[in-house]
Design a protein around this motif. Structure first.
Motif, PDB file in Angstrom:
ATOM      1  N   GLU A 144      -4.571   9.256   4.216  1.00  0.00           N
ATOM      2  CA  GLU A 144      -4.587   9.668   5.199  1.00  0.00           C
ATOM      3  C   GLU A 144      -5.037  10.911   5.948  1.00  0.00           C
ATOM      4  O   GLU A 144      -4.221  11.837   6.217  1.00  0.00           O
ATOM      5  CB  GLU A 144      -3.048   9.124   5.922  1.00  0.00           C
ATOM      6  N   TYR A 161      -2.183   8.761  14.557  1.00  0.00           N
ATOM      7  CA  TYR A 161      -1.573   8.238  13.137  1.00  0.00           C
ATOM      8  C   TYR A 161      -1.262   6.934  13.610  1.00  0.00           C
ATOM      9  O   TYR A 161      -1.601   5.660  12.876  1.00  0.00           O
ATOM     10  CB  TYR A 161      -0.436   8.858  12.704  1.00  0.00           C
ATOM     11  N   ALA A 189       0.386   5.217   1.438  1.00  0.00           N
ATOM     12  CA  ALA A 189      -0.667   5.706   2.311  1.00  0.00           C
ATOM     13  C   ALA A 189      -0.256   7.390   2.454  1.00  0.00           C
ATOM     14  O   ALA A 189       0.042   7.804   3.532  1.00  0.00           O
ATOM     15  CB  ALA A 189      -0.626   5.316   3.638  1.00  0.00           C
ATOM     16  N   PRO A 190      -0.609   8.171   1.586  1.00  0.00           N
ATOM     17  CA  PRO A 190      -0.363   9.638   1.491  1.00  0.00           C
ATOM     18  C   PRO A 190      -1.105  10.438   2.577  1.00  0.00           C
ATOM     19  O   PRO A 190      -2.340  10.017   2.643  1.00  0.00           O
ATOM     20  CB  PRO A 190      -0.435  10.249   0.089  1.00  0.00           C
ATOM     21  N   SER A 191      -0.456  11.395   3.139  1.00  0.00           N
ATOM     22  CA  SER A 191      -1.300  12.383   3.890  1.00  0.00           C
ATOM     23  C   SER A 191      -1.653  13.685   3.044  1.00  0.00           C
ATOM     24  O   SER A 191      -0.683  14.049   2.394  1.00  0.00           O
ATOM     25  CB  SER A 191      -0.565  12.953   5.032  1.00  0.00           C
ATOM     26  N   ARG A 250       7.869   2.098   2.901  1.00  0.00           N
ATOM     27  CA  ARG A 250       7.773   3.560   3.259  1.00  0.00           C
ATOM     28  C   ARG A 250       9.186   4.237   3.488  1.00  0.00           C
ATOM     29  O   ARG A 250       9.990   3.550   3.610  1.00  0.00           O
ATOM     30  CB  ARG A 250       6.790   3.714   4.350  1.00  0.00           C
ATOM     31  N   ARG A 305       0.844  -1.192  -0.087  1.00  0.00           N
ATOM     32  CA  ARG A 305      -0.082   0.031   0.115  1.00  0.00           C
ATOM     33  C   ARG A 305       0.976   1.168   0.075  1.00  0.00           C
ATOM     34  O   ARG A 305       2.097   1.273   0.217  1.00  0.00           O
ATOM     35  CB  ARG A 305      -0.939  -0.064   1.201  1.00  0.00           C
ATOM     36  N   VAL A 310      -3.153   3.502  11.627  1.00  0.00           N
ATOM     37  CA  VAL A 310      -2.360   2.811  10.510  1.00  0.00           C
ATOM     38  C   VAL A 310      -2.456   1.407  10.759  1.00  0.00           C
ATOM     39  O   VAL A 310      -2.537   0.602   9.869  1.00  0.00           O
ATOM     40  CB  VAL A 310      -0.769   3.540  10.601  1.00  0.00           C
ATOM     41  N   LEU A 354       9.948   6.918   9.045  1.00  0.00           N
ATOM     42  CA  LEU A 354       9.064   6.463   9.935  1.00  0.00           C
ATOM     43  C   LEU A 354       9.632   5.069  10.728  1.00  0.00           C
ATOM     44  O   LEU A 354       8.841   4.314  11.234  1.00  0.00           O
ATOM     45  CB  LEU A 354       7.719   5.972   8.843  1.00  0.00           C
TER      46      LEU A 354
HETATM   47  N1  GLU Z   1       0.770   9.132   6.013  1.00  0.00           N
HETATM   48  C1  GLU Z   1       2.245   8.846   6.116  1.00  0.00           C
HETATM   49  C2  GLU Z   1       3.226  10.017   5.464  1.00  0.00           C
HETATM   50  O1  GLU Z   1       2.645  10.689   4.385  1.00  0.00           O
HETATM   51  C3  GLU Z   1       2.779   7.697   5.883  1.00  0.00           C
HETATM   52  C4  GLU Z   1       2.267   6.488   6.660  1.00  0.00           C
HETATM   53  C5  GLU Z   1       2.809   5.335   6.521  1.00  0.00           C
HETATM   54  O2  GLU Z   1       3.265   4.949   5.294  1.00  0.00           O
HETATM   55  O3  GLU Z   1       2.448   4.422   7.434  1.00  0.00           O
HETATM   56  O4  GLU Z   1       4.035  10.333   5.559  1.00  0.00           O
END
Ligand code: GLU
Length: 306
Positions: free
Chosen positions: A50, A185, A16-18, A203, A14, A189, A207
């Motif tokens: 996100e 978050y 998962a952009p904010s 990612r 996946r 997640v 993170l």
């Molecule tokens: N939404 C987060 C971001 O844009 C990424 C979260 C993730 O990949 O777990 O930095």
């Protein structure tokens, strides 16, 4: 070529952009990396927006990000998951944790925590445990926190190797629902990845420090943790971490998608020979996925030109 290509369980990856701005370079690396590592194993690739932190959401940014993904040939599978529509699921997870006695009310403000935290951990101020045994008299609950154990968590990262973190020393009991009522978050997640059947999280290495918290939440919620791969970070032209300003530059303002895609693939250790694929982004990605070799992904951050 990786042995993993023969893995038995179908891979579900996946991105998962904010939606706090347009798709920037660091996010493009995460998108391309997660896409290729899923597709090279014949896996599915999902997109989750996100948009949990409503005050930080920029109107129009989610659509802009999705259009940019399409322009780069990054076609996702299935329905997009929007975090803003999933509060009931986060609440249910919170209830399960509460039933296990793992959640407590916390009255502390950020300022109080900073003032009383004995030391800063790898992830900022460590929660000093003020409300762990019950709210001090006269204090009103603000946030909800998860009790963390006094033990070292070991998480294997497919790229960065074994990650060890003593949650209590490095982070402390962490927030599940913030004082403003928003779910954290870290909780969202884990709940979302589990609900979508995601078993491979790729990612940026920024993170990496959150991963033990998420891994521990998987344990508390009785869900199998995904495999993690943390990609090297893209640095600005000055060799420094992308600043707010550089980091916010939309990839749509950079080189043409096919040119930028070649750069990103080369950054990930997967250069596409000039004559190997056409100039269509989707063809470049198909070639890269078919020839992807995760052992060639560099572990170190490096400069990436937009
Ligand atoms: N939404 C987060 C971001 O844009 C990424 C979260 C993730 O990949 O777990 O930095």
């Amino acid at each position: 070529m990786s042995m993993d290509r023969c893995a038995q369980t179908p891979v579900v990856g996946r991105f998962a952009p904010s939606p706090t701005g347009p798709l920037h370079l660091g996010s493009l690396v995460a998108a391309v990396g997660s896409y290729c590592l899923a597709r090279c194993r014949g896996g599915r690739w999902l997109v989750r927006i996100e948009d949990l932190d409503a005050p930080r959401v920029v109107p129009g940014a989610a659509d802009d990000i999705l259009r940019t993904l399409e322009a780069f040939g990054l076609q996702w599978d299935g329905e997009i998951l929007w975090q803003s529509r999933r509060a009931a699921h986060y609440e249910a997870a919170l209830e399960r944790l509460r039933a296990k006695g793992l959640v407590f009310d916390c009255a502390c403000s950020r300022r109080e925590i900073l003032a009383s935290a004995p030391h800063a951990g790898e992830e900022g101020a460590v929660y000093p445990g003020t409300c762990r045994a019950g709210l001090p008299p006269g204090r009103r609950p603000r946030a909800l926190r998860l009790r963390v154990p006094r033990r070292t968590l070991c998480v294997a990262d497919g790229l960065m190797g074994l990650q060890e973190q003593h949650l209590a020393d490095a982070v402390g009991d962490f927030v599940l629902r913030r004082a403003d009522g928003l779910f954290a978050y870290q909780l969202a997640v884990v709940v979302d990845d589990a609900a979508s059947g995601v078993n491979q999280v790729v990612r940026g290495a920024d993170l990496l420090g959150s991963t033990p918290r998420q891994f521990y939440l998987c344990e508390c919620l009785d869900v199998a943790p995904p495999r993690y791969f943390h990609l090297p970070l893209a640095l600005g032209p000055d060799g420094e971490k992308l600043s707010k300003r550089q980091g916010a530059v939309s990839v749509a303002q950079g080189a043409a998608p096919s040119v930028l895609l070649r750069r990103v693939l080369a950054f990930l250790g997967q250069p596409v020979p000039p004559e190997a694929a056409g100039e269509k982004p989707a063809d470049l990605l198909a070639w890269a996925a078919a020839h992807f070799d995760e052992t060639r992904i560099p572990r170190r951050s490096a400069v990436l030109w937009i």
